[in-house]
Design a protein around this motif. Structure first.
Motif, PDB file in Angstrom:
ATOM      1  N   GLY A   1       0.820  -1.207   0.000  1.00  0.00           N
ATOM      2  CA  GLY A   1       0.000   0.000   0.000  1.00  0.00           C
ATOM      3  C   GLY A   1       0.852   1.254   0.000  1.00  0.00           C
ATOM      4  O   GLY A   1       2.030   1.239   0.352  1.00  0.00           O
ATOM      5  N   TRP A   2       0.227   2.359  -0.416  1.00  0.00           N
ATOM      6  CA  TRP A   2       0.908   3.651  -0.448  1.00  0.00           C
ATOM      7  C   TRP A   2       0.921   4.286   0.930  1.00  0.00           C
ATOM      8  O   TRP A   2      -0.025   4.133   1.713  1.00  0.00           O
ATOM      9  CB  TRP A   2       0.208   4.585  -1.424  1.00  0.00           C
ATOM     10  CG  TRP A   2       0.452   4.244  -2.864  1.00  0.00           C
ATOM     11  CD1 TRP A   2      -0.369   3.529  -3.698  1.00  0.00           C
ATOM     12  CD2 TRP A   2       1.594   4.604  -3.647  1.00  0.00           C
ATOM     13  NE1 TRP A   2       0.186   3.424  -4.946  1.00  0.00           N
ATOM     14  CE2 TRP A   2       1.389   4.079  -4.945  1.00  0.00           C
ATOM     15  CE3 TRP A   2       2.757   5.320  -3.381  1.00  0.00           C
ATOM     16  CZ2 TRP A   2       2.316   4.253  -5.972  1.00  0.00           C
ATOM     17  CZ3 TRP A   2       3.686   5.496  -4.400  1.00  0.00           C
ATOM     18  CH2 TRP A   2       3.461   4.969  -5.672  1.00  0.00           C
ATOM     19  N   GLU A   3       1.980   5.027   1.216  1.00  0.00           N
ATOM     20  CA  GLU A   3       2.110   5.765   2.462  1.00  0.00           C
ATOM     21  C   GLU A   3       2.525   7.204   2.167  1.00  0.00           C
ATOM     22  O   GLU A   3       3.258   7.464   1.211  1.00  0.00           O
ATOM     23  CB  GLU A   3       3.162   5.128   3.370  1.00  0.00           C
ATOM     24  CG  GLU A   3       2.807   3.733   3.836  1.00  0.00           C
ATOM     25  CD  GLU A   3       3.900   3.092   4.664  1.00  0.00           C
ATOM     26  OE1 GLU A   3       3.585   2.152   5.419  1.00  0.00           O
ATOM     27  OE2 GLU A   3       5.072   3.536   4.564  1.00  0.00           O
ATOM     28  N   LEU A   4       2.049   8.109   3.005  1.00  0.00           N
ATOM     29  CA  LEU A   4       2.490   9.500   2.935  1.00  0.00           C
ATOM     30  C   LEU A   4       3.803   9.600   3.690  1.00  0.00           C
ATOM     31  O   LEU A   4       3.863   9.432   4.904  1.00  0.00           O
ATOM     32  CB  LEU A   4       1.429  10.414   3.554  1.00  0.00           C
ATOM     33  CG  LEU A   4       1.715  11.919   3.496  1.00  0.00           C
ATOM     34  CD1 LEU A   4       1.828  12.415   2.060  1.00  0.00           C
ATOM     35  CD2 LEU A   4       0.629  12.691   4.243  1.00  0.00           C
ATOM     36  N   THR A   5       4.890   9.840   2.954  1.00  0.00           N
ATOM     37  CA  THR A   5       6.242   9.819   3.503  1.00  0.00           C
ATOM     38  C   THR A   5       6.760  11.197   3.846  1.00  0.00           C
ATOM     39  O   THR A   5       7.500  11.375   4.816  1.00  0.00           O
ATOM     40  CB  THR A   5       7.186   9.149   2.489  1.00  0.00           C
ATOM     41  OG1 THR A   5       6.753   7.809   2.260  1.00  0.00           O
ATOM     42  CG2 THR A   5       8.629   9.142   2.968  1.00  0.00           C
ATOM     43  N   GLY A   6       6.403  12.207   3.029  1.00  0.00           N
ATOM     44  CA  GLY A   6       6.945  13.539   3.220  1.00  0.00           C
ATOM     45  C   GLY A   6       5.938  14.621   2.904  1.00  0.00           C
ATOM     46  O   GLY A   6       4.905  14.386   2.266  1.00  0.00           O
ATOM     47  N   LEU A   7       6.255  15.816   3.371  1.00  0.00           N
ATOM     48  CA  LEU A   7       5.440  17.003   3.134  1.00  0.00           C
ATOM     49  C   LEU A   7       6.370  18.059   2.543  1.00  0.00           C
ATOM     50  O   LEU A   7       7.294  18.525   3.218  1.00  0.00           O
ATOM     51  CB  LEU A   7       4.832  17.489   4.453  1.00  0.00           C
ATOM     52  CG  LEU A   7       3.706  18.507   4.393  1.00  0.00           C
ATOM     53  CD1 LEU A   7       2.436  17.881   3.806  1.00  0.00           C
ATOM     54  CD2 LEU A   7       3.420  19.066   5.786  1.00  0.00           C
ATOM     55  N   MET A   8       6.147  18.410   1.269  1.00  0.00           N
ATOM     56  CA  MET A   8       7.068  19.338   0.610  1.00  0.00           C
ATOM     57  C   MET A   8       7.117  20.678   1.339  1.00  0.00           C
ATOM     58  O   MET A   8       6.077  21.208   1.749  1.00  0.00           O
ATOM     59  CB  MET A   8       6.664  19.527  -0.856  1.00  0.00           C
ATOM     60  CG  MET A   8       7.044  18.337  -1.729  1.00  0.00           C
ATOM     61  SD  MET A   8       6.741  18.625  -3.497  1.00  0.00           S
ATOM     62  CE  MET A   8       4.975  18.282  -3.583  1.00  0.00           C
ATOM     63  N   ASP A   9       8.336  21.194   1.489  1.00  0.00           N
ATOM     64  CA  ASP A   9       8.519  22.368   2.334  1.00  0.00           C
ATOM     65  C   ASP A   9       9.373  23.455   1.682  1.00  0.00           C
ATOM     66  O   ASP A   9       9.142  24.630   1.899  1.00  0.00           O
ATOM     67  CB  ASP A   9       9.166  21.942   3.655  1.00  0.00           C
ATOM     68  CG  ASP A   9       9.316  23.078   4.637  1.00  0.00           C
ATOM     69  OD1 ASP A   9       8.293  23.523   5.185  1.00  0.00           O
ATOM     70  OD2 ASP A   9      10.464  23.521   4.860  1.00  0.00           O
ATOM     71  N   SER A  10      10.377  23.077   0.896  1.00  0.00           N
ATOM     72  CA  SER A  10      11.282  24.077   0.339  1.00  0.00           C
ATOM     73  C   SER A  10      12.014  23.512  -0.864  1.00  0.00           C
ATOM     74  O   SER A  10      11.993  22.306  -1.105  1.00  0.00           O
ATOM     75  CB  SER A  10      12.284  24.557   1.391  1.00  0.00           C
ATOM     76  OG  SER A  10      12.980  23.465   1.966  1.00  0.00           O
ATOM     77  N   TYR A  11      12.661  24.395  -1.620  1.00  0.00           N
ATOM     78  CA  TYR A  11      13.449  23.975  -2.769  1.00  0.00           C
ATOM     79  C   TYR A  11      14.728  24.787  -2.795  1.00  0.00           C
ATOM     80  O   TYR A  11      14.812  25.869  -2.208  1.00  0.00           O
ATOM     81  CB  TYR A  11      12.670  24.145  -4.082  1.00  0.00           C
ATOM     82  CG  TYR A  11      12.260  25.568  -4.380  1.00  0.00           C
ATOM     83  CD1 TYR A  11      13.053  26.395  -5.167  1.00  0.00           C
ATOM     84  CD2 TYR A  11      11.070  26.088  -3.873  1.00  0.00           C
ATOM     85  CE1 TYR A  11      12.680  27.693  -5.439  1.00  0.00           C
ATOM     86  CE2 TYR A  11      10.689  27.388  -4.134  1.00  0.00           C
ATOM     87  CZ  TYR A  11      11.487  28.185  -4.912  1.00  0.00           C
ATOM     88  OH  TYR A  11      11.117  29.489  -5.173  1.00  0.00           O
ATOM     89  N   THR A  12      15.741  24.265  -3.442  1.00  0.00           N
ATOM     90  CA  THR A  12      17.017  24.967  -3.505  1.00  0.00           C
ATOM     91  C   THR A  12      17.238  25.561  -4.892  1.00  0.00           C
ATOM     92  O   THR A  12      16.686  25.089  -5.886  1.00  0.00           O
ATOM     93  CB  THR A  12      18.197  24.034  -3.191  1.00  0.00           C
ATOM     94  OG1 THR A  12      18.352  23.089  -4.266  1.00  0.00           O
ATOM     95  CG2 THR A  12      17.996  23.277  -1.882  1.00  0.00           C
ATOM     96  N   GLN A  13      18.049  26.608  -4.917  1.00  0.00           N
ATOM     97  CA  GLN A  13      18.512  27.170  -6.176  1.00  0.00           C
ATOM     98  C   GLN A  13      19.985  27.520  -6.037  1.00  0.00           C
ATOM     99  O   GLN A  13      20.480  27.717  -4.922  1.00  0.00           O
ATOM    100  CB  GLN A  13      17.692  28.415  -6.554  1.00  0.00           C
ATOM    101  CG  GLN A  13      16.237  28.082  -6.897  1.00  0.00           C
ATOM    102  CD  GLN A  13      15.484  29.269  -7.464  1.00  0.00           C
ATOM    103  OE1 GLN A  13      15.429  30.320  -6.852  1.00  0.00           O
ATOM    104  NE2 GLN A  13      14.911  29.092  -8.643  1.00  0.00           N
ATOM    105  N   PHE A  14      20.680  27.584  -7.163  1.00  0.00           N
ATOM    106  CA  PHE A  14      22.091  27.930  -7.146  1.00  0.00           C
ATOM    107  C   PHE A  14      22.267  29.437  -6.955  1.00  0.00           C
ATOM    108  O   PHE A  14      21.350  30.229  -7.195  1.00  0.00           O
ATOM    109  CB  PHE A  14      22.758  27.471  -8.443  1.00  0.00           C
ATOM    110  CG  PHE A  14      22.764  25.988  -8.624  1.00  0.00           C
ATOM    111  CD1 PHE A  14      23.638  25.190  -7.892  1.00  0.00           C
ATOM    112  CD2 PHE A  14      21.894  25.372  -9.516  1.00  0.00           C
ATOM    113  CE1 PHE A  14      23.647  23.814  -8.050  1.00  0.00           C
ATOM    114  CE2 PHE A  14      21.895  23.994  -9.685  1.00  0.00           C
ATOM    115  CZ  PHE A  14      22.773  23.206  -8.948  1.00  0.00           C
ATOM    116  N   SER A  15      23.455  29.820  -6.537  1.00  0.00           N
ATOM    117  CA  SER A  15      23.740  31.234  -6.308  1.00  0.00           C
ATOM    118  C   SER A  15      23.498  32.037  -7.584  1.00  0.00           C
ATOM    119  O   SER A  15      23.999  31.691  -8.655  1.00  0.00           O
ATOM    120  CB  SER A  15      25.202  31.394  -5.858  1.00  0.00           C
ATOM    121  OG  SER A  15      25.509  32.744  -5.638  1.00  0.00           O
TER     122      SER A  15
END
Length: 274
Positions: A234-248
């Motif tokens: 079965g499927w499970e909820l593993t994570g909750l998206m919170d942020s993303y990265t970008q390069f300088s």
């Protein structure tokens, strides 16, 4: 979602509330209906008047990021009002972070949408584990682009020239969409402002891409990361998206191969949620 800027290492965090996940496959407009093996597509919704996403857990309860906030929520065309006083920000385990408050928020809505209840994964996710990401983030422009960088200034160049980075510019529209990725790292502490979280990460890759390679963008905050448990089938909820990265120096409206999506590792907070 929060934006984390990368140079050689993590440099600083800019408060940037983040919508559907951006996918590298095709022209980027696909995956707006549930996949054949559905992890819970209809349970991930827009937060309506707030910028972000939320996940319907069952029994009238929603899960989202604290920086998205609680309020009226549009679940499959019906707007449900917030139950007053129901919002509850979760705490980090003692000693696990420098900051006691996490970015995880539970709140209750007035009503019971006709949706299945979700299972929250109890085990620590594994590096290399396949996941499905679902959120109400930005669409992308159709064509892939490439850029050179000089003195932290990014310039678009033709494919016929040498380039430093490749990826996609964002469109101005949002839509709930699903994509795929694999977990790169788990169990590290990441956060900004007055919250921190036990976190997992997924990279946006062109060389080891999954069939619908995805990255979180503006509006995906509070969207779900799902994994399939072969022990329970079965499927499970593993994570909750919170942020993303970008390069300088990377413009804020780009998703570039090598950028990361950070998601809150929900196994750490499962007991509180339950």
């Amino acid at each position: 979602m929060h934006r984390v800027v990368l140079s050689i290492g993590l440099v600083f965090v800019l408060s940037n509330i983040a919508s559907a996940v951006l996918i590298a496959s095709g022209n980027g407009t696909g995956n707006t209906t549930a996949p054949a093996n559905d992890p819970g597509f209809a349970n991930v919704v827009s937060t309506w008047v707030r910028t972000g996403s939320a996940v319907y857990l069952g029994n009238g309860w929603m899960l989202t990021d604290n920086h998205v906030g609680a309020g009226s929520t549009n679940v499959n065309g019906t707007v449900y009002s917030l139950v007053p006083g129901s919002a509850h920000q979760l705490m980090n385990p003692p000693g696990s972070t420098f900051i006691r408050q996490s970015d995880v928020l539970l709140y209750q809505i007035n009503g019971r949408p006709n949706l299945p209840s979700l299972q929250i994964g109890a085990g620590v996710p594994q590096v290399g584990q396949p996941v499905v990401m679902i959120g109400n983030g930005r669409d992308r422009v159709s064509a892939e682009s490439c850029w050179t960088v000089q003195n932290s200034v990014w310039s678009s160049v033709p494919w016929t020239q040498s380039y430093a980075y490749a990826g996609y510019a964002w469109a101005n529209t949002n839509e709930v969409r699903w994509g795929t990725n694999t977990i790169d790292a788990t169990g590290f502490v990441q956060g900004s402002g007055n919250t921190q979280n036990v976190t997992l990460s997924m990279s946006f890759s062109s060389t080891n891409a999954t069939p619908y390679e995805a990255i979180g963008t503006a509006g995906d905050s509070g969207g779900g990361v799902f994994s399939y448990n072969t022990s329970t089938n079965g499927w499970e909820l593993t994570g909750l998206m919170d942020s993303y990265t970008q390069f300088s120096g990377e413009p804020t409206n780009l998703s570039v191969f090598g950028n990361l999506t950070y998601a809150i590792q929900l196994s750490t907070y499962r007991n509180q949620i339950m």
